[in-house]
Design an enzyme around this catalytic site. Sequence first.
Site, PDB file in Angstrom:
ATOM      1  CG  ASP A 188      57.166  37.705  48.486  1.00 13.13           C
ATOM      2  OD1 ASP A 188      58.063  38.271  49.150  1.00 13.13           O
ATOM      3  OD2 ASP A 188      56.101  37.300  48.989  1.00 13.13           O
ATOM      4  CE1 TYR A 218      52.362  33.580  52.091  1.00  8.99           C
ATOM      5  CE2 TYR A 218      53.739  33.974  50.181  1.00  8.99           C
ATOM      6  CZ  TYR A 218      53.074  34.441  51.292  1.00  8.99           C
ATOM      7  OH  TYR A 218      53.119  35.785  51.578  1.00  8.99           O
ATOM      8  CE  LYS A 259      56.806  37.239  52.503  1.00  6.16           C
ATOM      9  NZ  LYS A 259      56.092  36.405  51.522  1.00  6.16           N
ATOM     10  CG  HIS A 300      55.155  35.628  57.093  1.00  5.78           C
ATOM     11  ND1 HIS A 300      54.995  34.507  56.331  1.00  5.78           N
ATOM     12  CD2 HIS A 300      54.305  36.544  56.573  1.00  5.78           C
ATOM     13  CE1 HIS A 300      54.080  34.728  55.389  1.00  5.78           C
ATOM     14  NE2 HIS A 300      53.645  35.970  55.524  1.00  5.78           N
TER      15      HIS A 300
HETATM   16  P1  NAD Z   1      47.302  41.156  45.031  1.00  8.84           P
HETATM   17  O1  NAD Z   1      46.973  42.528  45.472  1.00  8.84           O
HETATM   18  O2  NAD Z   1      48.554  40.905  44.284  1.00  8.84           O
HETATM   19  O3  NAD Z   1      46.033  40.642  44.214  1.00  8.84           O
HETATM   20  C1  NAD Z   1      46.045  39.411  43.548  1.00  8.84           C
HETATM   21  C2  NAD Z   1      44.680  39.187  42.910  1.00  8.84           C
HETATM   22  O4  NAD Z   1      44.350  40.296  42.087  1.00  8.84           O
HETATM   23  C3  NAD Z   1      44.664  37.980  42.004  1.00  8.84           C
HETATM   24  O5  NAD Z   1      44.350  36.805  42.720  1.00  8.84           O
HETATM   25  C4  NAD Z   1      43.577  38.341  40.994  1.00  8.84           C
HETATM   26  O6  NAD Z   1      42.303  38.064  41.534  1.00  8.84           O
HETATM   27  C5  NAD Z   1      43.728  39.841  40.887  1.00  8.84           C
HETATM   28  N1  NAD Z   1      44.576  40.274  39.758  1.00  8.84           N
HETATM   29  C6  NAD Z   1      45.922  40.077  39.580  1.00  8.84           C
HETATM   30  N2  NAD Z   1      46.338  40.657  38.457  1.00  8.84           N
HETATM   31  C7  NAD Z   1      45.259  41.215  37.885  1.00  8.84           C
HETATM   32  C8  NAD Z   1      45.059  41.961  36.691  1.00  8.84           C
HETATM   33  N3  NAD Z   1      46.071  42.246  35.875  1.00  8.84           N
HETATM   34  N4  NAD Z   1      43.796  42.384  36.419  1.00  8.84           N
HETATM   35  C9  NAD Z   1      42.767  42.120  37.244  1.00  8.84           C
HETATM   36  N5  NAD Z   1      42.889  41.433  38.388  1.00  8.84           N
HETATM   37  C10 NAD Z   1      44.133  40.984  38.697  1.00  8.84           C
HETATM   38  O7  NAD Z   1      47.183  40.228  46.333  1.00  8.84           O
HETATM   39  P2  NAD Z   1      48.060  39.216  47.170  1.00  8.84           P
HETATM   40  O8  NAD Z   1      48.269  37.928  46.472  1.00  8.84           O
HETATM   41  O9  NAD Z   1      47.421  39.205  48.508  1.00  8.84           O
HETATM   42  O10 NAD Z   1      49.472  39.947  47.355  1.00  8.84           O
HETATM   43  C11 NAD Z   1      50.557  39.762  46.476  1.00  8.84           C
HETATM   44  C12 NAD Z   1      51.690  39.049  47.153  1.00  8.84           C
HETATM   45  O11 NAD Z   1      52.076  39.712  48.349  1.00  8.84           O
HETATM   46  C13 NAD Z   1      51.340  37.639  47.654  1.00  8.84           C
HETATM   47  O12 NAD Z   1      51.226  36.706  46.608  1.00  8.84           O
HETATM   48  C14 NAD Z   1      52.463  37.391  48.607  1.00  8.84           C
HETATM   49  O13 NAD Z   1      53.645  37.054  47.905  1.00  8.84           O
HETATM   50  C15 NAD Z   1      52.598  38.760  49.275  1.00  8.84           C
HETATM   51  N6  NAD Z   1      51.831  38.849  50.549  1.00  8.84           N
HETATM   52  C16 NAD Z   1      52.551  38.934  51.699  1.00  8.84           C
HETATM   53  C17 NAD Z   1      51.906  39.021  52.923  1.00  8.84           C
HETATM   54  C18 NAD Z   1      52.707  39.149  54.174  1.00  8.84           C
HETATM   55  O14 NAD Z   1      52.148  39.020  55.269  1.00  8.84           O
HETATM   56  N7  NAD Z   1      53.984  39.399  54.084  1.00  8.84           N
HETATM   57  C19 NAD Z   1      50.509  39.018  52.978  1.00  8.84           C
HETATM   58  C20 NAD Z   1      49.787  38.933  51.788  1.00  8.84           C
HETATM   59  C21 NAD Z   1      50.472  38.855  50.574  1.00  8.84           C
END
Ligand code: NAD
Length: 273
Positions: free
Chosen positions: A43, A48, A73, A104
């Site tokens: 994704d 990004y 997106k 998005h």
């Molecule tokens: P997430 O909830 O996936 O959290 C990621 C963070 O959690 C990492 O940076 C790390 O600090 C921690 N983490 C990851 N794995 C872990 C583990 N096993 N143990 C402990 N800590 C851990 O947050 P995100 O990146 O905001 O969301 C995931 C994905 O969603 C994004 O990368 C993106 O692709 C998507 N996203 C989309 C939108 C949108 O507007 N459509 C907005 C935000 C994110």
Amino acid sequence: MTTVTLNDGRTMPQLGFGVWQVEADQAVPAVYQALKDGYRLIDTAMIYGNEEGVGEAIRTSGIPRDEIFLTTKLWNPDQGRASEAIDESLARLGVDYLDLYLIHWPTPKQDKYVDAWKAMIESRKAGKTLSIGVSNFTKANLQRIMDETGVVPAVNQIELHPGLPQEELRAFHAEHGIVTESWSPLGQGKGLLDDPKLAQIARKHGKSPAQIVLRWHLDLGLVVIPKSVTPARILENLNVFDFTLGAEDLDEIATLNNGHRLGGDPETANYGV
Ligand code: NAD
């Protein structure tokens, strides 16, 4: 890997790899490792800034393109030029087609998402993307594009984690055959994963708190796209297919709902416009 079936008949892996805040130069090794570990859903998004790296990792992985489900997106200021924007994303990714193209954010201020949706319907007809969907759409936004075009999005990707379980929007999605995809599924790793109740459930299952939260998404039937650039965590986040949560675990996780958003409110967010 489990899959969900979209309303256009295609299937999508239930767990994928999200690359928001993965720097362009980190994207190649991180996505390459995710693919080698077994992730088949990636994704990304134009904003990004790492579409080139994602494409390079896909090519160097040697995994056939049709075994990978690739999402990107449409960024908000491009809603009036969606057909050009998808061509630009395809060029940066170095692929002939996307699996899923998402609007998005609705960005109510510019009021262009219906036109963007119409252009995306055309992009799908042209084979540039196999499925089309939206992100951060409210019930009203979804109803409007369905009323004006008769085309139901395959997916709505929304902020969703135990702190914000989005029951009402999920019920609307279920009623209309829209798959719910959870963004920031781990609550961005801040706070949520330190909760003592999660720690207790994790100990019981011999899993980590992150794995418990990811299993919760899967057990609810959601598509989930955790992000990490740490090799051990990339693998850990995939190892959630050998257990399920019990009813009392789900009840306990339900108490973590605080209605608190980590990201923008789609009713008022107008990023980039
Ligand atoms: P997430 O909830 O996936 O959290 C990621 C963070 O959690 C990492 O940076 C790390 O600090 C921690 N983490 C990851 N794995 C872990 C583990 N096993 N143990 C402990 N800590 C851990 O947050 P995100 O990146 O905001 O969301 C995931 C994905 O969603 C994004 O990368 C993106 O692709 C998507 N996203 C989309 C939108 C949108 O507007 N459509 C907005 C935000 C994110």
